[in-house]
Write a protein that holds these residues in place. Structure first.
Motif, PDB file in Angstrom:
ATOM      1  N   GLN A 122     -69.278 -23.980 -62.613  1.00 40.52           N
ATOM      2  CA  GLN A 122     -68.619 -24.981 -63.452  1.00 40.52           C
ATOM      3  C   GLN A 122     -69.093 -24.823 -64.885  1.00 40.52           C
ATOM      4  N   GLN A 160     -68.904 -26.108 -69.092  1.00 42.31           N
ATOM      5  CA  GLN A 160     -68.648 -27.207 -70.014  1.00 42.31           C
ATOM      6  C   GLN A 160     -68.913 -26.740 -71.431  1.00 42.31           C
ATOM      7  N   TYR A 175     -61.946 -22.234 -75.385  1.00 33.53           N
ATOM      8  CA  TYR A 175     -62.339 -22.348 -73.984  1.00 33.53           C
ATOM      9  C   TYR A 175     -63.364 -21.276 -73.640  1.00 33.53           C
ATOM     10  N   TRP A 205     -63.065 -21.835 -65.745  1.00 36.66           N
ATOM     11  CA  TRP A 205     -62.792 -22.272 -67.112  1.00 36.66           C
ATOM     12  C   TRP A 205     -63.502 -23.574 -67.425  1.00 36.66           C
ATOM     13  N   GLY A 206     -63.934 -23.686 -68.669  1.00 36.73           N
ATOM     14  CA  GLY A 206     -64.422 -24.955 -69.172  1.00 36.73           C
ATOM     15  C   GLY A 206     -63.253 -25.790 -69.661  1.00 36.73           C
ATOM     16  N   GLN A 207     -63.538 -26.990 -70.143  1.00 37.00           N
ATOM     17  CA  GLN A 207     -62.491 -27.938 -70.494  1.00 37.00           C
ATOM     18  C   GLN A 207     -61.922 -27.734 -71.887  1.00 37.00           C
TER      19      GLN A 207
END
Length: 123
Positions: free
Chosen positions: A2, A4, A94, A113-115
């Motif tokens: 994950q 960020q 991103y 992918w990050g946000q």
């Protein structure tokens, strides 16, 4: 894994910003990390990527000499130092990751992918 992203903001042309992307998981160093960006009405495009050990980097022609990608595997973080920013650098940025052996530059090659973080460069 994950991801960020953070560090975006508003900056004047010629200024600098540093983006960060933190990752979860214990195998961060096994992932090739990259940055992509997407401006309004345009497709997502490759910006920069770095190998798992940090020894190899690839840049888009549009950012060569101005942007620098780096990573700290102990902190599970990848950075994008952006200098000499131009209005055309304005986009949502991103971070992304993949586990291929070699650096890939297509968004479709990255399953993680990050946000996204907004970067706005004023003229």
């Amino acid at each position: 894994v994950q991801l960020q992203a953070s560090g975006g903001g508003l900056v004047q042309a010629g200024g600098s910003l540093r983006l960060s992307c933190s990752a979860s998981g214990r195998t961060f160093s096994s992932y090739i990390m990259g940055w992509f960006r997407q401006a309004p009405g345009k497709e997502r495009e490759f910006v920069a990527a770095i190998s798992g050990g940090g020894t190899s980097t690839v840049y888009a022609d549009s950012v060569k000499g101005r942007f620098s990608i780096s990573r700290d595997n102990a902190k599970r973080t990848v950075y994008l130092q952006m200098n000499s920013l131009k209005p055309e650098d304005t986009a949502v940025y991103y971070c992304a990751a993949h586990a291929y052996y070699t650096i890939r530059t297509m968004p479709s090659d990255c399953p993680y992918w990050g946000q996204g973080t907004q970067v706005t460069v004023s003229s």
